[in-house]
Design a protein around this motif. Structure first.
Motif, PDB file in Angstrom:
ATOM      1  N   ASN A   6     -10.773  -7.755  -9.697  1.00 50.60           N
ATOM      2  CA  ASN A   6     -12.045  -7.057  -9.443  1.00 50.60           C
ATOM      3  C   ASN A   6     -11.843  -5.588  -9.088  1.00 50.60           C
ATOM      4  OD1 ASN A   6     -13.478  -9.501  -9.838  1.00 50.60           O
ATOM      5  ND2 ASN A   6     -13.140 -10.073  -7.694  1.00 50.60           N
ATOM      6  N   GLN A   7     -10.748  -5.022  -9.542  1.00 53.28           N
ATOM      7  CA  GLN A   7     -10.443  -3.620  -9.280  1.00 53.28           C
ATOM      8  C   GLN A   7     -10.106  -2.931 -10.597  1.00 53.28           C
ATOM      9  OE1 GLN A   7     -10.466  -2.144  -6.096  1.00 53.28           O
ATOM     10  NE2 GLN A   7     -10.263  -0.211  -7.182  1.00 53.28           N
ATOM     11  N   ILE A   8     -10.718  -1.774 -10.855  1.00 52.00           N
ATOM     12  CA  ILE A   8     -10.468  -1.031 -12.085  1.00 52.00           C
ATOM     13  C   ILE A   8      -9.144  -0.290 -11.967  1.00 52.00           C
ATOM     14  CG2 ILE A   8     -11.312   0.762 -13.639  1.00 52.00           C
ATOM     15  CD1 ILE A   8     -12.941  -1.793 -13.684  1.00 52.00           C
ATOM     16  N   GLU A  38       3.937   4.512  -6.019  1.00 54.68           N
ATOM     17  CA  GLU A  38       2.540   4.394  -5.614  1.00 54.68           C
ATOM     18  C   GLU A  38       2.316   4.955  -4.219  1.00 54.68           C
ATOM     19  OE1 GLU A  38       1.656   0.265  -8.118  1.00 54.68           O
ATOM     20  OE2 GLU A  38       2.006   0.234  -5.946  1.00 54.68           O
ATOM     21  N   ASP A  39       3.289   4.791  -3.328  1.00 59.29           N
ATOM     22  CA  ASP A  39       3.130   5.302  -1.965  1.00 59.29           C
ATOM     23  C   ASP A  39       3.161   6.825  -1.951  1.00 59.29           C
ATOM     24  OD1 ASP A  39       3.247   4.624   1.062  1.00 59.29           O
ATOM     25  OD2 ASP A  39       4.874   6.069   0.778  1.00 59.29           O
ATOM     26  N   SER A  71      -4.436   4.489  -1.300  1.00 59.20           N
ATOM     27  CA  SER A  71      -4.626   5.024   0.046  1.00 59.20           C
ATOM     28  C   SER A  71      -5.968   4.656   0.659  1.00 59.20           C
ATOM     29  CB  SER A  71      -4.478   6.554   0.031  1.00 59.20           C
ATOM     30  OG  SER A  71      -5.424   7.137  -0.863  1.00 59.20           O
ATOM     31  N   GLY A  72      -6.840   4.003  -0.108  1.00 57.98           N
ATOM     32  CA  GLY A  72      -8.142   3.612   0.421  1.00 57.98           C
ATOM     33  C   GLY A  72      -9.235   4.622   0.176  1.00 57.98           C
ATOM     34  N   GLN A  98      -8.602   0.028  -3.465  1.00 60.41           N
ATOM     35  CA  GLN A  98      -7.685  -0.837  -2.731  1.00 60.41           C
ATOM     36  C   GLN A  98      -6.578  -1.314  -3.669  1.00 60.41           C
ATOM     37  OE1 GLN A  98      -7.953  -1.227   0.509  1.00 60.41           O
ATOM     38  NE2 GLN A  98      -9.902  -0.118   0.641  1.00 60.41           N
ATOM     39  N   ASN A  99      -5.504  -1.796  -3.079  1.00 58.39           N
ATOM     40  CA  ASN A  99      -4.375  -2.281  -3.862  1.00 58.39           C
ATOM     41  C   ASN A  99      -4.732  -3.637  -4.473  1.00 58.39           C
ATOM     42  OD1 ASN A  99      -1.921  -2.929  -4.967  1.00 58.39           O
ATOM     43  ND2 ASN A  99      -0.801  -2.972  -3.032  1.00 58.39           N
ATOM     44  N   PRO A 100      -4.880  -3.709  -5.797  1.00 58.43           N
ATOM     45  CA  PRO A 100      -5.262  -5.000  -6.398  1.00 58.43           C
ATOM     46  C   PRO A 100      -4.126  -5.995  -6.475  1.00 58.43           C
ATOM     47  CG  PRO A 100      -4.939  -3.361  -8.108  1.00 58.43           C
ATOM     48  CD  PRO A 100      -4.760  -2.640  -6.805  1.00 58.43           C
ATOM     49  N   TYR A 101      -2.904  -5.570  -6.192  1.00 58.36           N
ATOM     50  CA  TYR A 101      -1.753  -6.460  -6.293  1.00 58.36           C
ATOM     51  C   TYR A 101      -1.388  -7.100  -4.962  1.00 58.36           C
ATOM     52  CZ  TYR A 101      -1.433  -3.407 -10.340  1.00 58.36           C
ATOM     53  OH  TYR A 101      -1.734  -2.684 -11.456  1.00 58.36           O
ATOM     54  N   SER A 102      -1.989  -6.637  -3.880  1.00 58.54           N
ATOM     55  CA  SER A 102      -1.692  -7.191  -2.567  1.00 58.54           C
ATOM     56  C   SER A 102      -2.462  -8.487  -2.357  1.00 58.54           C
ATOM     57  CB  SER A 102      -2.051  -6.182  -1.473  1.00 58.54           C
ATOM     58  OG  SER A 102      -1.827  -6.737  -0.197  1.00 58.54           O
TER      59      SER A 102
END
Length: 369
Positions: free
Chosen positions: A132-134, A260-261, A267-268, A273-277
């Motif tokens: 659910n994240q582009i 990515e970091d 970073s919000g 948001q991170n879709p892989y977390s």
């Protein structure tokens, strides 16, 4: 009259673009810049050799024989993880074939339409949805592909690497999807080995100082002279390697990469948001460190069909009834190939049979009946 054919074996990895080097029949894949990697080997092996040569004999007799045994186990594990990280394919993505690149270019031009002269064309980006994240897929102008999620192009190796973390000169290779866990285990075990050696170096000097005093111990015992070298190397290693291990432990707990970091991809900001977390530290660590072993994207170790160069001769290329027997024996193709058909490149087209050959085969089949 005969036809002379010269063949040459071509390995698949020899055809790969980029700036990687291959050894041991294609099993070892590294970057071309390996000077810092040799320095890493020298520091680890040299420090451990001094520890085993000067510290361990005294500690094994006066303290415990398990000290050098445990140090040897740690040393072997560190070297295994270092070589596994340095010699493996980090997840290099194959580049698009010329036909695929042309097709992708046509798709991009059709989607963008006619761009007026003087205006900058729109960026080449494709959007996909993950949890659910582009997520945006960027186009690589070097590899002519839309990079998969979390992939990036390494400017040093000149290849796109899946789940690209960073290029580490200390291991002489990129750190990506296929060797990240080994890189983390290398930094973690090296941190433990450094702490172990540094601790028992101090214990060794303290035990000798109690017996004869600190200054007399340095003067009378040759084994304590490497102490200052140990202190210098271990001190900087403790701050660098242990800090690096802590940083990657933080990234693993969030299921992020160094790339990515640094870029602040998750970073919000703007509700990204991170879709892989998995929103769970234990699940994130299990996915990164205990996930399945991913296959190699690049070509497998095999031999491509031989390339033949036929010289001009007066003998006919197709034998007939007027061709001498010695010439017939020298005519034909004897290609040595150790690849299966699926390993062949898409551009390889096997020679088609001639109409005469098909007609002869059909006649022979009718006669057999």
């Amino acid at each position: 009259m005969s036809a002379v054919m010269i063949s040459r074996k071509v390995r698949k990895w020899e055809k790969l673009p980029g700036k990687n080097t291959f050894c041991c029949d294609g099993r070892v894949m590294m970057a071309r810049q390996k000077g810092v990697f040799y320095l890493t080997l020298f520091l680890i092996i040299g420090t451990c050799a001094l520890f085993f040569g000067f510290e361990c004999p005294y500690l094994a007799v006066h303290l415990s024989a398990a000290i050098p045994v445990f140090a040897a186990v740690l040393f072997l594990f560190v070297m295994a993880m270092l070589l596994r990280t340095s010699f493996s394919d980090p997840g290099v993505l194959p580049r698009a074939l010329p036909e695929e690149a042309t097709f992708i270019e046509m798709e991009i031009e059709a989607a963008n339409g006619n761009v007026p002269s003087g205006q900058r064309p729109p960026p080449r980006i494709r959007n996909i949805e993950i949890n659910n994240q582009i997520v945006k897929l960027k186009y690589c102008y070097t590899c002519k592909i839309f990079r998969p999620p979390r992939a990036s192009h390494c400017s040093i190796c000149d290849n796109c690497v899946d789940r690209f973390d960073h290029h580490c000169p200390w291991v002489g290779n990129c750190v990506g999807k296929r060797n990240y866990r080994y890189f983390y285990l290398f930094t973690l075990s090296l941190s433990l080995l450094t702490i172990y050696i540094f601790t028992f170096d101090i214990v060794h000097v303290v035990m000798r100082s109690v017996e004869d005093g600190f200054l007399s111990a340095l003067k009378e015992t040759p084994g304590t002279y490497p102490f200052f070298f140990f202190v210098l190397v271990c001190f900087f290693t403790l701050w660098s390697v242990v800090g690096l291990t802590g940083f990657h432990t933080y990234l693993i707990s969030l299921n992020q990469t160094t790339n990515e970091d640094i870029k602040g991809s998750w970073s919000g900001k703007n509700r990204v948001q991170n879709p892989y977390s998995h929103k769970n530290i234990f699940k994130n660590c299990c996915e990164v460190l205990c996930g399945p072993a991913y296959p190699r994207y690049g070509p497998r170790r095999c031999v491509l069909p031989q390339i033949f160069h036929v010289q001009k001769t007066t003998a006919p290329l197709i034998p007939n009834e007027h061709t001498p027997d010695d010439a017939k024996a020298s005519i034909g193709v004897s290609a040595e190939q150790s690849c299966s058909p699926e390993d062949l490149p898409p551009s390889f087209i096997p020679p088609l049979a001639s109409p005469e050959t098909d007609a002869e085969a059909s006649v022979a089949k009718d006669n057999s009946h």
